[in-house]
Write a protein that holds these residues in place. Sequence first.
Motif, PDB file in Angstrom:
ATOM      1  N   PHE A   1       0.770  -1.140   0.031  1.00 37.48           N
ATOM      2  CA  PHE A   1      -0.100  -0.020  -0.115  1.00 37.48           C
ATOM      3  C   PHE A   1       0.972   1.005   0.023  1.00 37.48           C
ATOM      4  CE2 PHE A   1      -3.121   3.089   0.851  1.00 37.48           C
ATOM      5  CZ  PHE A   1      -2.610   3.710   2.070  1.00 37.48           C
TER       6      PHE A   1
ATOM      7  N   ASN B   1       1.205  13.350  -8.154  1.00 41.75           N
ATOM      8  CA  ASN B   1       0.231  14.272  -7.401  1.00 41.75           C
ATOM      9  C   ASN B   1       0.707  15.507  -6.540  1.00 41.75           C
ATOM     10  OD1 ASN B   1      -1.833  13.058  -8.315  1.00 41.75           O
ATOM     11  ND2 ASN B   1      -2.415  11.538  -6.811  1.00 41.75           N
TER      12      ASN B   1
ATOM     13  N   GLU C   1      -3.202  24.864  -7.681  1.00 39.91           N
ATOM     14  CA  GLU C   1      -4.327  23.951  -8.056  1.00 39.91           C
ATOM     15  C   GLU C   1      -4.618  24.455  -9.453  1.00 39.91           C
ATOM     16  OE1 GLU C   1      -4.491  21.687  -4.182  1.00 39.91           O
ATOM     17  OE2 GLU C   1      -5.635  21.212  -5.994  1.00 39.91           O
TER      18      GLU C   1
ATOM     19  N   GLN D   1      -6.988  22.816 -11.229  1.00 34.49           N
ATOM     20  CA  GLN D   1      -8.518  22.567 -11.222  1.00 34.49           C
ATOM     21  C   GLN D   1      -9.209  22.627  -9.863  1.00 34.49           C
ATOM     22  OE1 GLN D   1      -9.593  18.315 -12.231  1.00 34.49           O
ATOM     23  NE2 GLN D   1     -10.467  19.365 -13.988  1.00 34.49           N
TER      24      GLN D   1
ATOM     25  N   LEU E   1      -7.931 -10.830   7.171  1.00 38.11           N
ATOM     26  CA  LEU E   1      -6.711 -10.092   6.681  1.00 38.11           C
ATOM     27  C   LEU E   1      -6.593  -9.832   5.396  1.00 38.11           C
ATOM     28  CD1 LEU E   1      -4.052 -12.378   8.648  1.00 38.11           C
ATOM     29  CD2 LEU E   1      -4.722  -9.848   9.312  1.00 38.11           C
TER      30      LEU E   1
ATOM     31  N   LEU F   1      -8.903  -6.627   5.032  1.00 36.94           N
ATOM     32  CA  LEU F   1      -8.591  -5.630   5.437  1.00 36.94           C
ATOM     33  C   LEU F   1      -7.432  -5.064   4.557  1.00 36.94           C
ATOM     34  CD1 LEU F   1      -7.742  -3.579   7.963  1.00 36.94           C
ATOM     35  CD2 LEU F   1      -6.094  -5.294   8.762  1.00 36.94           C
ATOM     36  N   PHE F   2      -6.649  -5.881   3.872  1.00 34.77           N
ATOM     37  CA  PHE F   2      -5.709  -5.401   2.786  1.00 34.77           C
ATOM     38  C   PHE F   2      -6.286  -4.582   1.847  1.00 34.77           C
ATOM     39  CE2 PHE F   2      -3.860  -6.627  -1.337  1.00 34.77           C
ATOM     40  CZ  PHE F   2      -2.586  -5.688  -1.012  1.00 34.77           C
TER      41      PHE F   2
ATOM     42  N   LEU G   1      -7.578  -1.122   3.060  1.00 34.86           N
ATOM     43  CA  LEU G   1      -6.486  -0.092   3.120  1.00 34.86           C
ATOM     44  C   LEU G   1      -6.108   0.296   2.002  1.00 34.86           C
ATOM     45  CD1 LEU G   1      -4.209  -1.975   5.738  1.00 34.86           C
ATOM     46  CD2 LEU G   1      -5.436   0.125   5.968  1.00 34.86           C
ATOM     47  N   LEU G   2      -6.299  -0.447   0.773  1.00 34.03           N
ATOM     48  CA  LEU G   2      -6.089  -0.154  -0.542  1.00 34.03           C
ATOM     49  C   LEU G   2      -7.097   0.580  -1.057  1.00 34.03           C
ATOM     50  CD1 LEU G   2      -3.631  -1.471  -2.105  1.00 34.03           C
ATOM     51  CD2 LEU G   2      -5.524  -2.778  -3.535  1.00 34.03           C
TER      52      LEU G   2
ATOM     53  N   LYS H   1      -6.544   4.503  -0.110  1.00 35.82           N
ATOM     54  CA  LYS H   1      -5.458   5.201  -0.973  1.00 35.82           C
ATOM     55  C   LYS H   1      -6.065   6.174  -1.433  1.00 35.82           C
ATOM     56  CE  LYS H   1      -4.302   3.549  -4.937  1.00 35.82           C
ATOM     57  NZ  LYS H   1      -4.758   4.533  -5.752  1.00 35.82           N
ATOM     58  N   PRO H   2      -5.542   7.782  -1.515  1.00 42.15           N
ATOM     59  CA  PRO H   2      -6.191   8.835  -1.848  1.00 42.15           C
ATOM     60  C   PRO H   2      -6.419   8.894  -3.346  1.00 42.15           C
ATOM     61  CG  PRO H   2      -4.064   9.472  -0.541  1.00 42.15           C
ATOM     62  CD  PRO H   2      -4.239   7.776  -0.635  1.00 42.15           C
ATOM     63  N   ASN H   3      -7.436   9.381  -3.613  1.00 41.03           N
ATOM     64  CA  ASN H   3      -8.048   9.291  -5.007  1.00 41.03           C
ATOM     65  C   ASN H   3      -6.977  10.249  -5.853  1.00 41.03           C
ATOM     66  OD1 ASN H   3      -9.671   8.547  -7.246  1.00 41.03           O
ATOM     67  ND2 ASN H   3     -11.393   9.687  -6.207  1.00 41.03           N
ATOM     68  N   ASN H   4      -6.690   9.989  -7.282  1.00 45.08           N
ATOM     69  CA  ASN H   4      -5.694  10.536  -7.863  1.00 45.08           C
ATOM     70  C   ASN H   4      -6.559  11.994  -8.126  1.00 45.08           C
ATOM     71  OD1 ASN H   4      -3.699   8.944  -8.142  1.00 45.08           O
ATOM     72  ND2 ASN H   4      -4.177   8.220 -10.104  1.00 45.08           N
ATOM     73  N   ALA H   5      -5.791  13.197  -7.812  1.00 47.25           N
ATOM     74  CA  ALA H   5      -6.444  14.402  -8.158  1.00 47.25           C
ATOM     75  C   ALA H   5      -6.060  14.650  -9.450  1.00 47.25           C
ATOM     76  CB  ALA H   5      -6.062  15.223  -6.977  1.00 47.25           C
ATOM     77  N   TYR H   6      -6.750  15.455 -10.323  1.00 46.86           N
ATOM     78  CA  TYR H   6      -6.296  15.869 -11.312  1.00 46.86           C
ATOM     79  C   TYR H   6      -5.589  17.549 -11.156  1.00 46.86           C
ATOM     80  CZ  TYR H   6      -8.690  12.428 -13.793  1.00 46.86           C
ATOM     81  OH  TYR H   6      -9.164  11.158 -14.173  1.00 46.86           O
ATOM     82  N   ALA H   7      -5.818  18.118 -10.046  1.00 46.06           N
ATOM     83  CA  ALA H   7      -5.534  19.428  -9.718  1.00 46.06           C
ATOM     84  C   ALA H   7      -4.104  19.441  -9.602  1.00 46.06           C
ATOM     85  CB  ALA H   7      -6.220  19.957  -8.631  1.00 46.06           C
TER      86      ALA H   7
ATOM     87  N   ILE I   1     -14.024  16.055 -15.166  1.00 44.70           N
ATOM     88  CA  ILE I   1     -14.094  14.993 -14.074  1.00 44.70           C
ATOM     89  C   ILE I   1     -15.525  14.609 -13.958  1.00 44.70           C
ATOM     90  CG2 ILE I   1     -14.084  14.330 -11.707  1.00 44.70           C
ATOM     91  CD1 ILE I   1     -12.279  16.947 -11.074  1.00 44.70           C
ATOM     92  N   GLU I   2     -15.745  13.279 -14.214  1.00 48.11           N
ATOM     93  CA  GLU I   2     -17.225  12.677 -14.404  1.00 48.11           C
ATOM     94  C   GLU I   2     -17.842  13.035 -13.285  1.00 48.11           C
ATOM     95  OE1 GLU I   2     -16.792  12.414 -18.078  1.00 48.11           O
ATOM     96  OE2 GLU I   2     -18.635  11.894 -17.130  1.00 48.11           O
TER      97      GLU I   2
END
Lengths: 212, 303
Positions: free
Chosen positions: A11, A22, A65, A67, B4, B7-8, B11-12, B15-21, B144-145
């Motif tokens: 992870f 990012n 930023e 966007q 487990l 849980l794995f 946790l995945l 993970k923070p969403n990819n930002a386009y900004a 962004i949709e």
Amino acid sequence: MGLIKVGLVFFLFLSAFDQKTNAQTPMEGGFYKIEPSASDLPEVERAINSSVVKSYGSYSFNISESQIDFGKIVPTNPLTRKNTIKTNSSTKYFLKAYENHQLLSPKSGVIPDATCDSGTCSEQTSSIWKSILAYGFGFHCKNTEGNCGQEFLTPDSYIQFADKSKNEPYNYFLSDVTGKNQLEITYKLNISSKQKPGSYSNNLTLLFLPSY
Amino acid sequence: MKKLIILFFFLLALKPNNAYAVPLDISLSPALITIKTDGKDESTPKIYIQNKTTHNVSYDISLVPFQPSTLKNGEPILQDSIDKDYNDLFQNIIIIDDNSPVTKVDLAPQQKKVIKLALDLPTTLKKRDYYFSVIFTSSAENKIENSTATNINQALGVNILLSYGQQGQIQGEIKEFSASSFVNKGPVSFKIDLKNNSNNFVTASGNILIKNMFGQAVGNFDLKPTNVLANSQRIIENSVWNEKFLLGLYSAKVEISLSPSGPILTKQINFFAFPLEYIVFLIIIVSFIYYVRLRLKKKQTEN
């Protein structure tokens, strides 16, 4: 236990990989070094036979930023987002802004630009915007180093972006300034229950123009 | 074991969403290029541009004519339309990146490039001044949709003052040279409004000489070199005499040269300085002394 460790490592590895695309660029020494060295005097004067070419000045322009994402919008739930603009120049400059059109959804129409609580704010005049029953899209500028202009002396004062599709005159974020400036822009959006659901968008252009 | 694995993946999912900004961060040089040419040679001014972020960026390049602001402050006012002369000019300007003509520039993370403006001006092009900006504009982010968003384009300009053909006669006038006629202390700000009556832009330079009522030179400072476009006016800035203590009648004479070979324009004004704060303080002291003397006299008389 071993599996948990593997999972966490995996992870963390993925997160590190994503951050490469990012992460924001950290500041070096607090601000930006202009290269080549700044000066108002001609840096290069070349006589190419009968031509004389002179070059002056240099500058840097940073937007934190590119966007502003409001996500899924809900009626009478005002949302704000922020970004930071940093500029530095050896010569005088102007920073102007305009939107290509109001926030638009091809299926749902437009979200109009804000008119604030009193209904009087425009792309030229600011006004207080606190009410959740005042709708639209606008911005507030706060200078952390520099001067946004008189329109933003109160923290809750907002102004519309100049709408290029209506030939409205530009907003001036910075006018007739030199050196370093840093602005924090707050973008505010609120819609009424009559607004059709949808994904609205527009383009905002920030134009840095040196003086001649 | 199942827990487990769940849980794995949980946790995945966190993970923070990819930002386009992404941020946009550019250094650019120069801010202004002046060119005086008769077109016999190919002028290739250079523009240095550096991407200071950690991702790739792409900037479209456009040429936009401008006119001087009516506020006379040196602000270029970009024009929405171009006339035939500018159309003819722009067809003879090629933007070169790495020996290839381009209409946009791609920059890798931290990459610095040298963009050349190849000006191959034909003899058929009208000989006159041309003023335009080279504008670098970033591409908008992806939509962004299912989201409402504003995409920010970063646009950066480099101003070009191009004088094509033989320079005509240089003429100008000082429309205004003024300061407050009465000041009580420095610094003293002068307003200089310069009009260029020529058909070519000029780079005006000069100085202000200040003399006191005895004819002695007490101040002399240079003016900031200032470009004034053809048939337009401009206020010369930072014309400030920083002397703090002033007393009496002063004369200030401005001398401005519109080019290394002239002409030289001059104008003179007078202003009067009187340090009011000191005078008020003096009056208070004198009044106090007079009052004390009066009181002493009265006491003596009573005795």
